[in-house]
Design a protein around this motif. Structure first.
Motif, short mmCIF file in Angstrom:
data_model
loop_
_atom_site.label_atom_id
_atom_site.label_comp_id
_atom_site.label_asym_id
_atom_site.label_seq_id
_atom_site.Cartn_x
_atom_site.Cartn_y
_atom_site.Cartn_z
N THR A 23 0.85 -1.18 0.00
CA THR A 23 0.00 0.00 0.00
C THR A 23 0.89 1.24 0.00
O THR A 23 1.70 1.41 0.90
CB THR A 23 -0.91 0.02 1.24
N TYR A 24 0.72 2.06 -1.01
CA TYR A 24 1.49 3.29 -1.11
C TYR A 24 0.64 4.47 -0.65
O TYR A 24 -0.55 4.51 -0.90
CB TYR A 24 1.90 3.56 -2.57
N VAL A 25 1.27 5.40 0.01
CA VAL A 25 0.64 6.69 0.27
C VAL A 25 1.23 7.63 -0.76
O VAL A 25 2.40 8.00 -0.67
CB VAL A 25 0.94 7.17 1.71
N TRP A 26 0.47 7.94 -1.79
CA TRP A 26 1.01 8.64 -2.95
C TRP A 26 1.66 9.97 -2.62
O TRP A 26 2.60 10.40 -3.27
CB TRP A 26 -0.06 8.81 -4.02
N LEU A 27 1.17 10.61 -1.60
CA LEU A 27 1.75 11.90 -1.22
C LEU A 27 3.20 11.73 -0.76
O LEU A 27 4.04 12.59 -0.99
CB LEU A 27 0.91 12.54 -0.12
N TYR A 28 3.48 10.58 -0.13
CA TYR A 28 4.81 10.35 0.43
C TYR A 28 5.63 9.33 -0.34
O TYR A 28 6.70 8.93 0.10
CB TYR A 28 4.69 9.88 1.89
N PHE A 29 5.13 8.80 -1.45
CA PHE A 29 5.86 7.80 -2.22
C PHE A 29 7.15 8.41 -2.73
O PHE A 29 7.16 9.52 -3.20
CB PHE A 29 5.01 7.32 -3.41
N PRO A 30 8.26 7.77 -2.67
CA PRO A 30 8.59 6.43 -2.22
C PRO A 30 9.08 6.39 -0.77
O PRO A 30 9.77 5.46 -0.37
CB PRO A 30 9.71 6.03 -3.15
N PHE A 31 8.76 7.40 0.00
CA PHE A 31 9.29 7.48 1.35
C PHE A 31 8.54 6.61 2.36
O PHE A 31 9.09 6.19 3.36
CB PHE A 31 9.28 8.94 1.83
N TYR A 32 7.26 6.35 2.11
CA TYR A 32 6.44 5.65 3.10
C TYR A 32 5.50 4.69 2.39
O TYR A 32 4.74 5.10 1.51
CB TYR A 32 5.63 6.68 3.89
N PHE A 33 5.55 3.42 2.76
CA PHE A 33 4.59 2.46 2.25
C PHE A 33 4.45 1.31 3.25
O PHE A 33 5.30 1.12 4.12
CB PHE A 33 4.94 1.96 0.85
N ALA A 34 3.36 0.58 3.14
CA ALA A 34 3.10 -0.54 4.03
C ALA A 34 3.09 -1.82 3.20
O ALA A 34 2.59 -1.85 2.08
CB ALA A 34 1.77 -0.36 4.74
N LYS A 35 3.63 -2.88 3.78
CA LYS A 35 3.69 -4.18 3.11
C LYS A 35 2.96 -5.19 4.00
O LYS A 35 3.22 -5.28 5.19
CB LYS A 35 5.14 -4.60 2.94
N THR A 36 2.04 -5.95 3.39
CA THR A 36 1.29 -6.97 4.12
C THR A 36 1.51 -8.31 3.44
O THR A 36 1.37 -8.42 2.22
CB THR A 36 -0.22 -6.64 4.12
N ILE A 37 1.84 -9.31 4.23
CA ILE A 37 1.97 -10.68 3.73
C ILE A 37 0.90 -11.53 4.39
O ILE A 37 0.76 -11.52 5.61
CB ILE A 37 3.38 -11.26 3.99
N THR A 38 0.11 -12.21 3.56
CA THR A 38 -0.97 -13.06 4.05
C THR A 38 -0.68 -14.51 3.67
O THR A 38 -0.38 -14.79 2.51
CB THR A 38 -2.32 -12.63 3.45
N VAL A 39 -0.78 -15.40 4.63
CA VAL A 39 -0.57 -16.83 4.41
C VAL A 39 -1.91 -17.53 4.66
O VAL A 39 -2.55 -17.29 5.69
CB VAL A 39 0.51 -17.40 5.36
N THR A 40 -2.31 -18.37 3.72
CA THR A 40 -3.56 -19.11 3.84
C THR A 40 -3.28 -20.59 3.64
O THR A 40 -2.43 -20.96 2.82
CB THR A 40 -4.57 -18.62 2.77
N ALA A 41 -3.98 -21.45 4.38
CA ALA A 41 -3.80 -22.90 4.25
C ALA A 41 -5.09 -23.61 4.66
O ALA A 41 -5.94 -23.04 5.35
CB ALA A 41 -2.65 -23.38 5.11
N ASP A 42 -5.22 -24.85 4.21
CA ASP A 42 -6.33 -25.70 4.62
C ASP A 42 -5.83 -26.67 5.68
O ASP A 42 -4.72 -27.19 5.59
CB ASP A 42 -6.87 -26.51 3.43
N VAL A 43 -6.67 -26.91 6.69
CA VAL A 43 -6.35 -27.88 7.75
C VAL A 43 -7.06 -29.18 7.38
O VAL A 43 -8.26 -29.20 7.14
CB VAL A 43 -6.83 -27.40 9.13
N ILE A 44 -6.27 -30.26 7.30
CA ILE A 44 -6.87 -31.57 7.02
C ILE A 44 -6.68 -32.48 8.22
O ILE A 44 -5.78 -32.26 9.04
CB ILE A 44 -6.29 -32.23 5.75
#
Length: 131
Positions: free
Chosen positions: A99-120
Motif C-alpha cells: 500500500t502506497y501513500v502517494w503523497l509520500y511515495f517512495p518514502f512511506y509504504f506498508a507491506k502486508t503478507i498473508t498466508v492461507t492454508a487448509d487444515v486436514i
C-alpha cells in the motif's frame, strides 16, 4: 556544474532501487504425498497476516514478515486441538500486498503478507484398526 552534480547525487539517493519495493519469490519446500484413497477430510481453512511499515525502504524483510505470518497461522490452525488425531496444513498460498501513500511515495509504504492454508485431518481406514 557543482550544483548539478549535488542534485544528481541527491536524486540518486532518494530514488534508488532500495526505496522502490520489488516482488520476491519466496523459498518453498514441497513435499509430495501420493494418496491412493481419500483418507483425509478438510476440516478448516485458516489465514494469517503480518503488516510492516517501511520508511525510505527500510523495514523488516519479507522473510521476517513471512515467519511471523506462518507463526500466527500455526496458532490459528490449532493442529493439536483434535487430541490424538493426525492433522496437517496443506495448500499454502502466500500473498503480498503493498500500500502506497502517494503523497509520500517512495518514502512511506506498508507491506502486508498473508498466508492461507487448509487444515486436514487424516481418518483411519476401516478394517485397518487393530483392537
Amino acid at each position: 556544474m557543482k550544483k548539478y552534480s549535488i542534485m544528481i547525487i541527491i536524486l540518486l539517493l532518494v530514488f534508488s532501487c532500495g526505496t522502490i519495493p520489488i516482488s520476491n519469490n519466496f523459498s518453498r519446500t514441497n513435499t509430495q504425498v501420493v494418496l491412493s484413497k481419500a483418507n483425509y477430510r478438510v476440516i478448516n481453512s485458516v489465514s494469517a497476516s503480518e503488516t510492516a511499515t517501511l520508511i525510505m525502504g527500510i523495514g523488516p524483510m519479507n522473510s521476517q514478515l513471512l515467519a511471523k505470518a506462518k507463526q500466527n497461522l500455526m496458532t490459528q490452525a490449532n493442529l493439536s486441538g483434535g487430541g490424538y488425531k493426525s492433522r496437517a496444513l496443506i495448500n499454502f498460498t502466500i500473498d503480498q500486498h503493498i500500500t502506497y501513500v502517494w503523497l509520500y511515495f517512495p518514502f512511506y509504504f506498508a507491506k502486508t503478507i498473508t498466508v492461507t492454508a487448509d487444515v486436514i485431518e487424516f481418518v483411519p481406514e476401516s478394517g485397518s484398526e487393530s483392537g
